[in-house]
Design a protein around this motif. Structure first.
Motif, PDB file in Angstrom:
ATOM      1  N   GLN A 167       0.792  -1.225   0.000  1.00 55.07           N
ATOM      2  CA  GLN A 167       0.000   0.000   0.000  1.00 55.07           C
ATOM      3  C   GLN A 167       0.827   1.281   0.000  1.00 55.07           C
ATOM      4  O   GLN A 167       0.327   2.343  -0.373  1.00 55.07           O
ATOM      5  CB  GLN A 167      -0.918   0.016   1.232  1.00 55.07           C
ATOM      6  CG  GLN A 167      -2.008  -1.044   1.192  1.00 55.07           C
ATOM      7  CD  GLN A 167      -2.984  -0.818   0.051  1.00 55.07           C
ATOM      8  OE1 GLN A 167      -3.402   0.305  -0.216  1.00 55.07           O
ATOM      9  NE2 GLN A 167      -3.341  -1.894  -0.643  1.00 55.07           N
ATOM     10  N   TYR A 170       1.903   3.863  -2.810  1.00 56.98           N
ATOM     11  CA  TYR A 170       0.648   3.349  -3.340  1.00 56.98           C
ATOM     12  C   TYR A 170       0.754   2.997  -4.816  1.00 56.98           C
ATOM     13  O   TYR A 170       0.239   1.974  -5.256  1.00 56.98           O
ATOM     14  CB  TYR A 170      -0.451   4.389  -3.116  1.00 56.98           C
ATOM     15  CG  TYR A 170      -1.788   3.969  -3.664  1.00 56.98           C
ATOM     16  CD1 TYR A 170      -2.541   2.997  -3.010  1.00 56.98           C
ATOM     17  CD2 TYR A 170      -2.299   4.540  -4.826  1.00 56.98           C
ATOM     18  CE1 TYR A 170      -3.768   2.606  -3.493  1.00 56.98           C
ATOM     19  CE2 TYR A 170      -3.537   4.151  -5.321  1.00 56.98           C
ATOM     20  CZ  TYR A 170      -4.263   3.184  -4.649  1.00 56.98           C
ATOM     21  OH  TYR A 170      -5.475   2.793  -5.141  1.00 56.98           O
ATOM     22  N   ARG A 565       0.224  10.479   2.742  1.00 53.72           N
ATOM     23  CA  ARG A 565      -0.757  11.479   2.312  1.00 53.72           C
ATOM     24  C   ARG A 565      -0.202  12.329   1.159  1.00 53.72           C
ATOM     25  O   ARG A 565      -0.896  12.572   0.170  1.00 53.72           O
ATOM     26  CB  ARG A 565      -1.137  12.367   3.493  1.00 53.72           C
ATOM     27  CG  ARG A 565      -2.233  13.381   3.177  1.00 53.72           C
ATOM     28  CD  ARG A 565      -2.453  14.335   4.333  1.00 53.72           C
ATOM     29  NE  ARG A 565      -2.770  13.635   5.568  1.00 53.72           N
ATOM     30  CZ  ARG A 565      -1.992  13.659   6.644  1.00 53.72           C
ATOM     31  NH1 ARG A 565      -0.842  14.338   6.627  1.00 53.72           N
ATOM     32  NH2 ARG A 565      -2.335  13.015   7.728  1.00 53.72           N
ATOM     33  N   THR A 568       0.283   9.929  -2.192  1.00 54.64           N
ATOM     34  CA  THR A 568      -0.940   9.557  -2.901  1.00 54.64           C
ATOM     35  C   THR A 568      -1.635  10.776  -3.495  1.00 54.64           C
ATOM     36  O   THR A 568      -2.353  10.656  -4.497  1.00 54.64           O
ATOM     37  CB  THR A 568      -1.911   8.827  -1.962  1.00 54.64           C
ATOM     38  OG1 THR A 568      -2.128   9.613  -0.784  1.00 54.64           O
ATOM     39  CG2 THR A 568      -1.360   7.468  -1.559  1.00 54.64           C
ATOM     40  N   ASN A 573      -3.189   7.670 -10.042  1.00 48.62           N
ATOM     41  CA  ASN A 573      -3.674   6.364  -9.570  1.00 48.62           C
ATOM     42  C   ASN A 573      -3.784   5.384 -10.733  1.00 48.62           C
ATOM     43  O   ASN A 573      -4.872   4.881 -11.060  1.00 48.62           O
ATOM     44  CB  ASN A 573      -5.013   6.516  -8.860  1.00 48.62           C
ATOM     45  CG  ASN A 573      -6.068   7.188  -9.729  1.00 48.62           C
ATOM     46  OD1 ASN A 573      -5.738   7.988 -10.602  1.00 48.62           O
ATOM     47  ND2 ASN A 573      -7.330   6.875  -9.504  1.00 48.62           N
ATOM     48  N   SER A 668     -12.540   6.721  -6.860  1.00 49.99           N
ATOM     49  CA  SER A 668     -11.160   6.413  -6.478  1.00 49.99           C
ATOM     50  C   SER A 668     -10.997   6.443  -4.966  1.00 49.99           C
ATOM     51  O   SER A 668     -11.557   7.313  -4.289  1.00 49.99           O
ATOM     52  CB  SER A 668     -10.204   7.422  -7.119  1.00 49.99           C
ATOM     53  OG  SER A 668      -8.921   7.345  -6.545  1.00 49.99           O
ATOM     54  N   VAL A 670      -8.361   7.248  -3.540  1.00 52.54           N
ATOM     55  CA  VAL A 670      -7.443   8.346  -3.218  1.00 52.54           C
ATOM     56  C   VAL A 670      -7.938   9.673  -3.795  1.00 52.54           C
ATOM     57  O   VAL A 670      -7.170  10.613  -3.966  1.00 52.54           O
ATOM     58  CB  VAL A 670      -6.016   8.035  -3.724  1.00 52.54           C
ATOM     59  CG1 VAL A 670      -5.427   6.872  -2.970  1.00 52.54           C
ATOM     60  CG2 VAL A 670      -5.995   7.760  -5.221  1.00 52.54           C
TER      61      VAL A 670
END
Length: 680
Positions: A167, A170, A565, A568, A573, A668, A670
């Motif tokens: 993760q 990411y 934070r 991402t 993505n 999403s 994110v």
């Protein structure tokens, strides 16, 4: 009271503990202000008091001297046979050199090269087993205790590097996509000497990751890059220990390894999956063998310096600064009193030649490519060190009269910015670290500042050669980032400064190791109650655990919360786009060949990375609709087109030309939603 240890002073054990605690607390408070770039009179006063206490304690109980043993310069046995084997090794290397063509390994040159390396090492490594002194029972216990501590430290480092690895990070950057394409080339049978893609890359990481995928079953994709780097970063921990132990003993070694294992700086650069840790590991290996050679003068250590250096040159570009340190250390050894005679100089020259030739032998294939294609090999370096007349350089040097003066100004500024990167302001990059966050956590940075009195004592009072060499190595290793003259905003670079990690974490651990030495070994202590020695040991261990836990907690928060934070929020993505394409294949029967990515901007998504996530490296080449291309919907059905929600032009075109199509918004995790237009 403490007598003899503190001349003309009477300092009780509780007073000693209080002074240490005061100095540490003050410096941590100072660093808490510095990391937010707050500098005022109170900060300066706190730093002065803390450093003053530390200097007062050092004067009264100095650290254990760095005493170097005499060097036994024995003649080399079987010299004629060794020279004969060396001649065969050189002939094999010549065969390898003359059979290298273009940018490709071939069987003949590869085998000849490997045979040359093997014969060369056989010729000059010792042929007899070393006679080790028999350790007494106490020494054996200490060795096993140290091994257990190092094993625990390495396990902690491995755990924090593996934690939530799927993760964080990411998703991939553009660089990751290029790297996986190069790995794919090797998996498909390519054997490049150098990877010219994306400004050029040394091949070490790509062959290593391809090996993990081919022979160890690691899945192709981002996880392969990250897992491979986790292994490299974890392997670095014991070599940080070995280097620090060489300078200050086992306590310094364990503490340096622990600070490195917990540090956010190595954590960020290791887990990224890029080539950054492929400079830190060889740097630690080279520095360990080099400092060991300074102490013992053994031919085997000189050879190992060459082995690690040659292998390191296949890693990350930052390691190219390490040869400057090797040259400087050999130069300083020439004026070491133990070698200040004709025989000593000749031995040093011979061992230096062994280091150089060993490095050259291992570097041979890449060196051949370097001479054949110098523009390609040096492209990334030249684009950073050359003073291009771009907007950055013009703005930085608007008050200078010449290009040379501009370069000098930028180089000086780069060194200043690097010097404050550990405590004040770090890398501005948003991908590799928290933007402008100091490279060291609050505790490590405070300890790093407290190492200054120790450094001053080692250099000017004790006049330790090896600590002088350590200080000299700092700016030389820093050249990996300070030579960024074309783009001074890239300095300091958290990635390229990886070669500095062994030195920086050794310096940061030095005050803590010295404090433990004072609390546990300073004699004589008044036994003012029974069991006080045990209490001293418990409090010393407790202080270390508390400080390391504090550092670990801050680093954990900074990386897994703040960095996650930021990362991402910055990186596209692409993984979610690939998941959507995979869903339409499995649920709607849309083959990958019928899935298209519509780019209204090159910075919206990275189609090569989507190919990696799909495990289909050919997909992006034919299924990416670039911004300058016209959107023409293929006739084959079913088909999907991934779009940017802000791309109203193409959304309206698709709805107008194909009203039967289904437009779906993909949510999403994110906050980067995208659209999928589906034609059945």
């Amino acid at each position: 009271m403490l007598r003899g240890v503190f001349p003309s002073q009477r300092v009780g054990w509780l007073w000693l503990l209080g002074l240490l605690g005061t100095a540490l607390a003050l410096m941590i408070k100072v660093q808490a202000k510095l990391q937010f770039r707050q500098l005022d009179g109170a900060v300066l006063l706190g730093a002065a008091v803390s450093l003053g206490i530390w200097w007062w304690l050092i004067k009264r109980q100095p650290p254990k001297p760095d005493v170097l043993p005499s060097i036994d310069q024995h003649p080399i046995k079987h010299l004629t046979l060794r020279l004969g084997i060396s001649a065969v090794a050189m002939f094999s290397a010549l065969v390898a050199w003359h059979n290298l063509f273009g940018n490709e390994f071939n069987p003949l040159s590869t085998w000849a090269w490997l045979i040359a390396i093997g014969l060369w090492l056989l010729a000059w490594l010792p042929w007899q087993r070393p006679h080790l002194p028999k350790a007494d029972r106490a020494e054996t216990k200490r060795a096993w205790l140290t091994f257990g501590c190092l094993l625990a430290v390495t396990a902690v480092g491995l755990w924090i590097r593996l934690y939530r690895l799927d993760q964080m990070p990411y998703d991939m950057t553009v660089d990751h996509g290029w790297k996986m394409e190069d790995v794919y080339t090797i998996l498909q049978g390519g054997r490049p000497l150098f990877l010219p893609n994306n400004t050029g890359r040394e091949p070490g990481q790509f062959y290593y990751i391809a090996t993990l995928i081919r022979f160890f079953g690691v899945p192709f994709g981002f996880i392969a890059l990250k897992l491979g780097n986790v292994i490299i970063g974890t392997l670095t921990i014991p070599f940080i220990y070995l280097f620090a132990r060489e300078l200050g003993g086992r306590k310094l070694g364990i503490l340096s390894a622990m600070l490195y294992a917990l540090g956010k700086w190595p954590l960020e650069t290791t887990r990224m999956g890029l080539r950054f840790p492929y400079a830190t590991l060889p740097a630690a290996l080279v520095l360990w063998s080099l400092w060991r050679y300074v102490r013992l003068g053994k031919r085997s250590d000189a050879l190992l310096v060459g082995v690690w250096m040659g292998m390191g040159l296949y890693g990350y570009i930052g390691v190219r600064a390490v040869p400057f340190v090797i040259a400087a250390v050999f130069g300083l050894m020439a004026i070491d009193r133990r070698r200040r005679n004709r025989k000593g100089w000749l031995t040093l020259l011979g061992h230096g030649s062994l280091t150089l030739i060993t490095t050259a032998l291992i570097f041979l294939p890449l060196g051949h490519f370097m001479l054949d294609y110098p523009d390609v090999f040096w492209f990334r370096v030249s684009t950073r060190t050359s003073n291009h007349l771009d907007e950055i350089s013009r703005e930085f040097c608007q008050d200078t009269s010449s290009e040379r003066a501009c370069d000098i100004k930028k180089f000086v500024a780069n060194n200043v910015n690097l010097a404050v990167a550990f405590n004040w302001r770090g890398d501005r990059n948003e991908v590799n670290n928290v933007r402008f966050d100091p490279l060291l956590d609050k505790v490590s940075a405070a300890l790093f500042l407290l190492s200054l009195p120790i450094i001053v004592w080692r250099l000017f009072i004790e006049r330790s050669w090896r600590w002088w060499m350590l200080v000299v190595s700092l700016p030389l290793l820093g050249l990996a980032t300070t030579l960024s003259l074309a783009y001074p905003i890239e300095n300091p670079s958290a990635a390229r400064t990886g070669v500095l990690m062994p030195v920086i974490f050794t310096m940061a651990a030095a005050p803590l190791a010295l404090a433990i030495e004072w609390l546990t070994k300073a004699k004589p202590f008044d036994q003012w109650w029974r069991g006080s020695r045990a209490l001293q040991g418990v409090l010393s261990v407790g202080m270390c655990i508390w400080l390391l836990a504090w550092a670990g907690r801050e680093n954990f928060q900074r990386y897994f919360v703040d960095m996650a934070r930021q990362y991402t929020g910055f990186i596209p993505n692409n993984r979610e786009v690939a998941d959507a394409i995979r869903y339409y294949r499995d649920a709607q029967g849309v083959p990958y060949a019928n899935a298209y990515l519509m780019l209204n901007s090159y910075f919206w998504k990275e189609s090569r990375n989507i190919s990696v996530h799909l495990n289909d490296m050919q997909w992006y080449a034919s299924n990416t609709i670039k911004p300058e291309m016209e959107l023409i919907v293929p006739e084959k059905r079913p088909v999907i087109i991934v779009l940017n929600p802000d791309d109203q032009v193409h959304i309206e075109q698709l709805q107008r030309e194909h009203p039967e199509g289904e437009l779906r918004r993909i949510s999403s995790a994110v906050g980067k939603d995208f659209l999928v237009f589906h034609l059945r």
